[in-house]
Write a protein that holds these residues in place. Structure first.
Motif, PDB file in Angstrom:
ATOM      1  N   GLY A  94       0.862  -1.186   0.000  1.00  0.00           N
ATOM      2  CA  GLY A  94       0.000   0.000   0.000  1.00  0.00           C
ATOM      3  C   GLY A  94       0.892   1.226   0.000  1.00  0.00           C
ATOM      4  O   GLY A  94       2.049   1.150   0.412  1.00  0.00           O
ATOM      5  N   ALA A  95       0.347   2.367  -0.414  1.00  0.00           N
ATOM      6  CA  ALA A  95       1.149   3.591  -0.480  1.00  0.00           C
ATOM      7  C   ALA A  95       1.648   3.975   0.918  1.00  0.00           C
ATOM      8  O   ALA A  95       0.997   3.666   1.925  1.00  0.00           O
ATOM      9  CB  ALA A  95       0.304   4.720  -1.051  1.00  0.00           C
ATOM     10  N   VAL A  96       2.799   4.637   0.964  1.00  0.00           N
ATOM     11  CA  VAL A  96       3.298   5.157   2.244  1.00  0.00           C
ATOM     12  C   VAL A  96       2.332   6.226   2.736  1.00  0.00           C
ATOM     13  O   VAL A  96       1.962   7.141   1.998  1.00  0.00           O
ATOM     14  CB  VAL A  96       4.719   5.741   2.080  1.00  0.00           C
ATOM     15  N   ALA A  97       1.889   6.095   3.996  1.00  0.00           N
ATOM     16  CA  ALA A  97       0.894   7.033   4.537  1.00  0.00           C
ATOM     17  C   ALA A  97       1.551   8.082   5.424  1.00  0.00           C
ATOM     18  O   ALA A  97       1.073   9.214   5.505  1.00  0.00           O
ATOM     19  CB  ALA A  97      -0.157   6.263   5.322  1.00  0.00           C
ATOM     20  N   GLY A  98       2.647   7.735   6.107  1.00  0.00           N
ATOM     21  CA  GLY A  98       3.299   8.698   6.985  1.00  0.00           C
ATOM     22  C   GLY A  98       4.662   8.212   7.416  1.00  0.00           C
ATOM     23  O   GLY A  98       4.960   7.013   7.322  1.00  0.00           O
ATOM     24  N   ASP A 152       1.874   2.526   6.244  1.00  0.00           N
ATOM     25  CA  ASP A 152       1.326   2.490   4.886  1.00  0.00           C
ATOM     26  C   ASP A 152      -0.195   2.523   4.899  1.00  0.00           C
ATOM     27  O   ASP A 152      -0.819   2.455   5.971  1.00  0.00           O
ATOM     28  CB  ASP A 152       1.878   1.300   4.081  1.00  0.00           C
ATOM     29  N   ALA A 153      -0.767   2.634   3.704  1.00  0.00           N
ATOM     30  CA  ALA A 153      -2.222   2.800   3.563  1.00  0.00           C
ATOM     31  C   ALA A 153      -2.984   1.580   4.070  1.00  0.00           C
ATOM     32  O   ALA A 153      -4.174   1.682   4.382  1.00  0.00           O
ATOM     33  CB  ALA A 153      -2.571   3.059   2.097  1.00  0.00           C
ATOM     34  N   ALA A 154      -2.304   0.426   4.183  1.00  0.00           N
ATOM     35  CA  ALA A 154      -2.974  -0.772   4.708  1.00  0.00           C
ATOM     36  C   ALA A 154      -2.961  -0.786   6.236  1.00  0.00           C
ATOM     37  O   ALA A 154      -3.455  -1.735   6.847  1.00  0.00           O
ATOM     38  CB  ALA A 154      -2.288  -2.022   4.158  1.00  0.00           C
ATOM     39  N   GLY A 155      -2.367   0.267   6.853  1.00  0.00           N
ATOM     40  CA  GLY A 155      -2.366   0.367   8.309  1.00  0.00           C
ATOM     41  C   GLY A 155      -1.171  -0.312   8.972  1.00  0.00           C
ATOM     42  O   GLY A 155      -1.118  -0.426  10.198  1.00  0.00           O
ATOM     43  N   ASN A 156      -0.196  -0.750   8.192  1.00  0.00           N
ATOM     44  CA  ASN A 156       1.009  -1.363   8.770  1.00  0.00           C
ATOM     45  C   ASN A 156       1.967  -0.276   9.255  1.00  0.00           C
ATOM     46  O   ASN A 156       2.121   0.746   8.593  1.00  0.00           O
ATOM     47  CB  ASN A 156       1.731  -2.204   7.712  1.00  0.00           C
TER      48      ASN A 156
END
Ligand SMILES: Nc1nc2c(c(=O)[nH]1)N[C@H]1C(S)=C(S)[C@@H](COP(=O)(O)O)O[C@H]1N2
Ligand SMILES: [Mo]
Length: 359
Positions: free
Chosen positions: A277-281, A329-333
């Motif tokens: 998933g995309a990097v979220a933070g 990441d966007a999957a919450g990992n």
């Protein structure tokens, strides 16, 4: 062998590991500064020897459970419509040298990563042309390199489920960073599977075989499995888990690589990526992971490549610090503080820690 100060003999690298480490180099972390890693700075992982391949005589065969077998020259492939994608690739064993007990293999610290612009033809186009049988479940990829591993003589070979092989982003690449593939990166042709750990992206590709049976070769069922003991089958290693790395700030001590930073404002920069998933933070800690503050994210280099980040650190007080970064990441990992151990030392994404002295 004499001990280095502060290093237990049991922690010391063995000659066998040193032999692997001098063949398979990492990307120096200061090269995280480049969107696209210059080819000579990209990491390398080669299980056996680099094959010497005559590009004129070489052919790629596509066969097995297909309607029409294909045999293609390098010129045939280069004449087809091509695409170029920036892809971040990481070795599944990145970080294993710091695990305890240390799995004996290529002793990566953290540098087994890089981003290249791969040019080639979408694998799907060739598979559609060959016509995949309804009975097919996997596509196997064989390299020209041969060696012995786990007591078995073998060609380097891996398989992908048909649905993963048919994905739009999967490439058969003949170019890297605008030039033909260098020998060490798979000349004349390699597979590039964005989002997956590097072992999937078979180099020196010679045969593609569509198959109705699961592949049971060494690199599929013994290597690259997440397991605690050699007897259990374990889970396959597949996509890259979320990770961030920083460019170590300041200047290094030659021998210890400890960092020295001058008192005052210091911009800490790095990259983050995930195959899930995309990097979220990205967050940064300057106190060894006790407190965290958000870093500013830059643009992604491509949907399949790392994302830059930066953090303004006011290094106002002299003293010793431990800088850490962790991505989500966007999957919450989220990256864990400690690496979960497994026999092969795979898929370790513990937070990156960099001790720094401010003076
Ligand atoms: N034929 C072949 N392909 C291979 C390998 C190999 O040893 N032989 N190593 C794999 C592994 S483990 C990794 S991490 C990547 C490394 O690709 P690079 O050396 O281009 O960075 O190639 C993969 N493809
Ligand atoms: Mo790897």
């Amino acid at each position: 062998m004499a001990s280095l100060p502060g290093v237990e003999p049991s922690e010391q690298i063995t000659p066998a590991e040193l032999r692997l480490a001098t063949r398979n180099h990492g990307m120096p972390l200061e090269a995280l500064a480049y969107d696209v890693t210059p080819a000579g700075l990209h990491y390398l992982l080669i299980h056996y020897d680099i094959p010497v391949v005559d590009g004129e005589a070489w052919r790629l065969s596509v066969g097995g459970s297909v309607a029409r077998s294909l045999s293609l020259s390098l010129a045939d492939l280069r004449a087809r419509p091509s695409v170029t994608r920036a892809v971040t690739m990481e070795c599944a064993g990145n970080g294993r040298a710091r695990l305890s007990p240390r799995p004996i293999s290529q002793p990566w610290l953290l540098e087994a990563v890089g981003t290249a612009e791969w040019t080639g033809v979408p694998l799907r186009d060739l598979l559609l042309e060959a016509g995949v049988d309804d009975s097919a479940i996997e596509v196997r990829f064989r390299g020209l390199d041969r060696g012995v591993e786990g007591g078995e003589a073998q060609s380097y070979e891996r398989a992908l489920p048909v649905e993963d092989a048919m994905r739009d982003e999967v490439l058969l690449a003949w170019g890297m960073n605008g030039a033909p593939l260098p020998p060490q990166h798979g000349f004349p042709l390699r597979l590039v599977v964005p989002g997956w750990y590097g072992m999937t992206s078979v180099k020196w590709l010679s045969e593609i075989t569509v198959s109705a049976d699961p592949f049971e070769g060494y690199q599929q069922v013994r290597g690259y499995r997440l397991r605690q003991t050699p007897d259990e089958p374990g889970e396959p290693v597949t996509r890259m888990v979320v990770r961030s790395l920083m460019i170590p700030p300041g200047v290094p001590d030659f021998a210890t690589r400890e960092r020295l930073v001058e008192v005052g404002p210091c911009v800490v920069r790095g990259r983050a990526w995930s195959g899930l998933g995309a990097v979220a933070g990205v967050e940064v800690s300057v106190d060894g992971g006790v407190s965290w503050r958000p870093a500013r994210l830059g643009p992604s280099v491509s949907p399949w490549a790392w994302r830059s980040w930066e953090f303004e650190w006011d290094a106002a007080e002299p003293g010793d610090y431990e800088l850490c970064c962790r991505a989500s990441d966007a999957a919450g990992n989220v990256q864990p503080l400690e690496a979960p151990w497994n026999l092969g030392g795979y898929a370790n994404n513990a937070v990156h820690r960099v001790p720094v002295r401010v003076e």
